[in-house]
Design a protein around this motif. Structure first.
Motif, PDB file in Angstrom:
ATOM      1  N   GLU A  42     -20.568   2.150  16.284  1.00  0.00           N
ATOM      2  CA  GLU A  42     -21.987   1.294  16.384  1.00  0.00           C
ATOM      3  C   GLU A  42     -23.024   2.247  15.827  1.00  0.00           C
ATOM      4  O   GLU A  42     -24.001   1.613  15.486  1.00  0.00           O
ATOM      5  N   ASP A  43     -22.878   3.448  15.822  1.00  0.00           N
ATOM      6  CA  ASP A  43     -24.003   4.393  15.312  1.00  0.00           C
ATOM      7  C   ASP A  43     -23.776   4.375  13.922  1.00  0.00           C
ATOM      8  O   ASP A  43     -24.724   5.183  13.232  1.00  0.00           O
ATOM      9  N   GLY A  44     -22.925   3.895  13.111  1.00  0.00           N
ATOM     10  CA  GLY A  44     -22.925   4.041  11.549  1.00  0.00           C
ATOM     11  C   GLY A  44     -21.890   4.992  11.358  1.00  0.00           C
ATOM     12  O   GLY A  44     -21.409   5.038  10.168  1.00  0.00           O
ATOM     13  N   SER A  45     -21.226   5.921  12.382  1.00  0.00           N
ATOM     14  CA  SER A  45     -20.318   6.884  12.059  1.00  0.00           C
ATOM     15  C   SER A  45     -18.889   6.263  11.627  1.00  0.00           C
ATOM     16  O   SER A  45     -18.551   5.108  11.932  1.00  0.00           O
ATOM     17  N   TYR A  46     -18.104   6.744  10.937  1.00  0.00           N
ATOM     18  CA  TYR A  46     -16.559   6.466  10.512  1.00  0.00           C
ATOM     19  C   TYR A  46     -15.741   6.524  11.934  1.00  0.00           C
ATOM     20  O   TYR A  46     -15.957   7.539  12.392  1.00  0.00           O
ATOM     21  N   SER A 276     -21.401  16.149  10.004  1.00  0.00           N
ATOM     22  CA  SER A 276     -20.461  16.564  11.045  1.00  0.00           C
ATOM     23  C   SER A 276     -20.580  15.410  12.198  1.00  0.00           C
ATOM     24  O   SER A 276     -19.664  15.104  13.301  1.00  0.00           O
ATOM     25  N   TRP A 277     -21.694  14.653  12.154  1.00  0.00           N
ATOM     26  CA  TRP A 277     -21.948  13.241  12.939  1.00  0.00           C
ATOM     27  C   TRP A 277     -21.376  12.253  12.534  1.00  0.00           C
ATOM     28  O   TRP A 277     -20.468  11.451  13.171  1.00  0.00           O
ATOM     29  N   ILE A 278     -21.393  11.932  11.093  1.00  0.00           N
ATOM     30  CA  ILE A 278     -20.901  10.618  10.610  1.00  0.00           C
ATOM     31  C   ILE A 278     -19.615  10.612  10.131  1.00  0.00           C
ATOM     32  O   ILE A 278     -18.872   9.696  10.395  1.00  0.00           O
ATOM     33  N   LEU A 279     -18.941  12.015   9.815  1.00  0.00           N
ATOM     34  CA  LEU A 279     -17.376  12.086   9.417  1.00  0.00           C
ATOM     35  C   LEU A 279     -16.603  12.442  10.689  1.00  0.00           C
ATOM     36  O   LEU A 279     -16.958  13.441  11.232  1.00  0.00           O
TER      37      LEU A 279
END
Length: 303
Positions: A42-46, A276-279
């Motif tokens: 939902e937040d766009g992270s993988y 570190s947030w997105i991946l």
């Protein structure tokens, strides 16, 4: 863990101690309008590889365990249809290969290394399946035009309101296509305008390859950095999600922002903090899976 014990564990995880059982394994085919990238949260992270290991109600799904050991969705499906005897034979070969130092034990480090190898194999398998779908002329390369035609140009099913689910003339869809094109060009390492099978893996799974992280970061900032200052504050981090959640969610996310991601404590995410947030971390996912598998059977704690 002794090889015989681990073989028993692997057989149990794969459902091989009884008659072969049918499980559902998900093939990662990209739907029209989905782009080359993997599933996003939902937040766009993988989404991490184990995102479906447990459902929202805490129920365990063993398909992930199967694929973490076998490194292949197709092989996991094949195992489901083998006799228990044949399955155990094949597993014995796998378990021996896990034992890197040939001491007849599979320790946590060896199992983690094997699972990380499986993740790489799964990414390659997913990419190969998609590559074969797109490469209809069989020349073993994919141009942007081929990818676009397959992913965005085909007729899509109508939704309940009779409108197309994907419309490349709409602003959001234009942005999706532009992001895909940028990712395609970043994966094209020899800059010949085409992707060979090795380059296509980078395109399909950019979250798993460091050479793709710069474009992931660039796109994240473009999508999330509302004020254009080159970093992400908490308001940008929470963004539209905050409208759909209560105060408790905001408190939890603020704590995660401050303590998990904002390593330097300056109130912003930038560079590696954003990544570190997105991946997702395959290393952490593999570590968790090792703990899960060992907890299932290693009663004498000889790991």
């Amino acid at each position: 863990m002794n090889l015989q014990v681990f073989l028993l564990l692997a057989g149990t995880v794969l459902g091989l101690s009884v008659a072969a059982t049918t499980h559902k394994h998900s093939h990662s085919h990209t739907a029209a309008g989905g782009g080359g990238a993997k599933e996003r949260l939902e937040d766009g992270s993988y989404a991490p590889r184990d995102s479906h290991h447990m459902d929202g109600e805490g129920e365990h799904h063993s398909e992930f365990d199967h694929e973490a050991i076998l490194g292949s969705v197709k092989e996991a499906e094949e195992f489901d249809n083998l006799s228990p005897e044949e399955s155990k034979k094949r597993l014995a070969v796998l378990v021996t290969r896990m034992d890197l130092n040939h001491d007849e034990f599979v320790d946590r480090h060896e199992l983690k290394a094997w699972i990380l190898r499986s993740f790489k194999s799964l990414a390659e398998e997913e990419s190969t399946d998609r590559f074969e779908d797109i490469d209809t002329n069989g020349d073993d390369i994919i141009t942007w035009e081929e990818y676009y035609a397959d992913t965005y140009g085909m007729e899509s099913d109508d939704d309940e309101d009779g409108e197309r689910q994907f419309d490349p003339t709409k602003e959001e869809e234009k942005k999706l296509i532009a992001d895909d094109k940028e990712m395609f060009e970043a994966a094209d390492e020899n800059k010949d305008g085409k992707l060979d099978p090795a380059e296509f893996v980078l395109f399909m799974s950019p979250e798993e390859f460091p050479q793709m992280f710069s474009v992931v970061l660039k796109q994240t900032l473009r999508n999330k950095d509302a004020n254009g200052d080159g970093k992400i504050d908490f308001q940008e981090y929470a963004a539209e999600q905050s409208r759909n959640h209560d105060k408790e969610w905001l408190i939890t996310e603020k704590d995660r922002f401050d303590n998990d991601y904002d390593k330097d404590g300056d109130g912003y995410l930038n560079g590696n903090e954003i990544l570190s947030w997105i991946l997702p971390s395959n290393d952490e996912v593999a570590e968790d899976e090792v703990g899960h598998l060992f907890a299932s059977t290693d009663d004498n704690h000889d790991d």
